[in-house]
Design an enzyme around this catalytic site. Structure first.
Site, PDB file in Angstrom:
ATOM      1  N   SER A 173      67.785  85.433  12.369  1.00  0.00           N
ATOM      2  CA  SER A 173      67.070  85.326  11.095  1.00  0.00           C
ATOM      3  C   SER A 173      67.584  86.284  10.034  1.00  0.00           C
ATOM      4  CB  SER A 173      65.587  85.539  11.342  1.00  0.00           C
ATOM      5  OG  SER A 173      65.195  84.685  12.372  1.00  0.00           O
ATOM      6  N   ASP A 215      65.301  81.297  11.400  1.00  0.00           N
ATOM      7  CA  ASP A 215      63.912  81.100  11.844  1.00  0.00           C
ATOM      8  C   ASP A 215      63.159  80.074  10.996  1.00  0.00           C
ATOM      9  OD1 ASP A 215      63.924  82.885   9.706  1.00  0.00           O
ATOM     10  OD2 ASP A 215      62.554  84.331  10.600  1.00  0.00           O
ATOM     11  N   ARG A 225      75.111  89.181   5.299  1.00  0.00           N
ATOM     12  CA  ARG A 225      74.663  90.580   5.179  1.00  0.00           C
ATOM     13  C   ARG A 225      73.401  90.746   6.004  1.00  0.00           C
ATOM     14  NH1 ARG A 225      72.673  88.240   0.610  1.00  0.00           N
ATOM     15  NH2 ARG A 225      74.753  88.220  -0.265  1.00  0.00           N
TER      16      ARG A 225
HETATM   17  C1  BGC Z   1      66.366  86.840   6.126  1.00  0.00           C
HETATM   18  C2  BGC Z   1      66.154  85.376   6.430  1.00  0.00           C
HETATM   19  C3  BGC Z   1      64.945  85.192   7.325  1.00  0.00           C
HETATM   20  C4  BGC Z   1      63.723  85.886   6.728  1.00  0.00           C
HETATM   21  C5  BGC Z   1      62.480  85.762   7.602  1.00  0.00           C
HETATM   22  C6  BGC Z   1      65.077  87.466   5.622  1.00  0.00           C
HETATM   23  O1  BGC Z   1      65.250  88.848   5.437  1.00  0.00           O
HETATM   24  O2  BGC Z   1      67.374  86.996   5.159  1.00  0.00           O
HETATM   25  O3  BGC Z   1      67.303  84.834   7.039  1.00  0.00           O
HETATM   26  O4  BGC Z   1      64.685  83.823   7.472  1.00  0.00           O
HETATM   27  O5  BGC Z   1      64.015  87.265   6.550  1.00  0.00           O
HETATM   28  O6  BGC Z   1      62.667  86.264   8.873  1.00  0.00           O
END
Ligand code: BGC
Length: 471
Positions: free
Chosen positions: A144, A197, A159
């Site tokens: 995620s 996610d 990143r």
């Molecule tokens: C990330 C996402 C993720 C979200 C929730 C963010 O900081 O960049 O990829 O889906 O958090 O977990």
């Protein structure tokens, strides 16, 4: 309350205000940003990544089979095995392991993934030690963070977010690294799908949603937890940046991971307050994910802390405390990220006499003695911060509903968002405030349709299994 403190609170309330005109402007800006992100291949700070996921349809509820899922994206690492029964239901076995803080930053990706692989070994020993030796289990990995996906099972980390910072991993294929560590332990597991996610949440809610009973179409998978983000199904012609890539001829749509945490990094419409800037300055992804830093669980407590420190420096709070402690303040107030949003969820609804419950809570959790007046100010600030977060959260939902609603013009079903995350699930009043702000934007005006925010429990794990199943 003394008049200086009262006017300082008014100043914050005004600076954090979200009214109808703001919501309308921000929703329009979000819609424009979606198109820019869908057209531009290279991810820069200026626009939302809008990442094609190579998931080209959403489940029907008829999928079946046994799959593994691994879920890495926050403070806990989860492993599950999911038996999809093919009738909108599934059986789930799962284990959860806290990710040691020393593996989140100042370390290597090998250290993190070797930890993760070792937990999968434990899980298989605990739950599946009866498997035939010749069987290789198919696994979906939920990862995620913003990942530039090049195939359903390939993706390079763009990143880190949410406090993770392992520089050697940036730009590398996370499935490769993970599979290497699984192979080193000789585990009978093949990682065949990689999902964010939010994509998992969209897929799992679509699988569980029996629309003949709910009379709704699942249109978004959203997370409002430590971080925030959303995914939805986009029609293929609207994704110019994948025009030249190989796709099966009959592909009509693709799930897009918006990475809406990075909406308006250039602050064209979002609040640009000195307190928001102070929070951003403390993060390792400075200048990025500025929307997330106004909304999600990792940052709400930090915003409160930063504002309280500003009030202290202006002589408005904690002056006697400071003197009584030999000119110091409790370290949970002076050090970044030690004031957890969970505390805000209790402060938010405290209705005890003189806010005694908050007094105890802050003494126990933050070692922070407070006066009644300080507690009143802290409760007011908590409510200002959380209300802004909830109202802002309606913007991406309203924009995506506006964008997809014509696709559903021929049916009478409502729209639903499959949601996961501690804020939407547990923070008092958060969900209702998102719905209230959605009503103000009112993208469903002129239809009889409604919006529902439905919790997709264990969404990301089940979703990764569904991704693996659809490969
Ligand atoms: C990330 C996402 C993720 C979200 C929730 C963010 O900081 O960049 O990829 O889906 O958090 O977990």
């Amino acid at each position: 309350m003394n008049s200086e403190l009262t006017s300082a609170l008014e100043e914050i309330a005004n600076a954090f205000a979200v009214d109808k005109a703001f919501l309308a402007k921000a929703t329009n800006h979000f819609l424009v940003s979606m198109d820019v992100g869908l057209a531009n291949e290279v991810s820069t700070r200026g626009y939302m990544p809008m990442i094609p996921t190579y998931v080209t349809s959403i489940p029907t509820g008829k999928e079946h089979g046994l799959y593994l899922a691994a879920d890495l994206g926050g403070t806990n690492f989860r492993v599950c095995s999911i038996n999809l029964r093919g009738d909108n239901t599934f059986d789930l076995k799962q284990s959860k392991f806290p990710v040691p803080v020393e593996l989140m930053k100042g370390n290597t990706s090998d250290a993190l993934f070797s930890f993760v692989a070792s937990k999968i070994e434990i899980f298989l020993n605990d739950h599946h030690d009866d498997l035939d030796e010749s069987v290789t289990l198919k696994m979906g990995l939920t990862f995620s963070f913003p990942v530039e996906q090049t195939a359903i099972d390939r993706g390079k980390l763009i990143r880190w977010t949410k406090g993770f910072d392992l520089p050697d991993c940036v730009g590398r294929d996370v499935v490769d690294i993970f599979q290497r560590h699984l192979d080193a332990l000789k585990l009978p597991v093949a990682v065949i799908a990689l999902a964010n996610d939010t994509v998992g949440t969209l897929l799992s809610r679509s699988y569980s949603n029996d629309s003949s009973k709910t009379n709704s179409n699942t249109v978004i998978g959203a997370i409002f937890g430590t971080g925030t983000n959303g995914a939805y199904l986009e029609t293929i012609e609207n994704i110019p940046k994948i025009e030249h890539k190989f796709l099966p001829k009959n592909t009509t749509g693709m799930v897009i991971n918006t990475e809406w945490g990075s909406f308006d990094n250039t602050l064209e419409v979002l609040h640009a307050t000195k307190w928001d800037a102070a929070v951003d300055k403390e993060t390792s992804n400075k200048g990025y994910h500025l929307f997330e830093k106004r909304i999600s669980g990792m940052f709400l407590g930090e915003l409160l802390r930063v504002i309280l420190m500003d009030f202290f420096n202006r002589g408005l709070v904690f002056q006697d405390l400071y003197k009584s402690r030999d000119n110091t303040l409790p370290h949970r107030l002076t050090e970044p990220f030690l004031l957890s949003s969970k505390i805000l969820s209790y402060l938010e609804i405290d209705d005890s006499t003189e806010l005694k419950m908050s007094e105890l809570l802050m003494e126990n959790e933050l070692r922070l003695p407070t006066t009644y007046e300080e507690r009143q100010a802290i409760q007011r600030l908590t409510r200002i911060i959380s209300s802004r977060a909830a109202s802002l959260s309606a913007i991406p939902i309203a924009a995506i509903v506006t964008r997809v609603k014509d696709q559903y013009a021929d049916d009478d079903k409502d729209f639903e968002v499959g949601c996961d995350g501690s804020l939407i699930e547990f923070y008092p009043g958060f969900k209702q405030k998102v719905l209230d702000a959605f009503e103000v934007i009112n993208p469903l005006q002129g239809t009889n349709k409604k919006l529902h925010l439905r919790i997709a429990k264990d969404g990301s794990g089940v979703g990764a299994a569904l991704c693996a199943c659809m490969v």
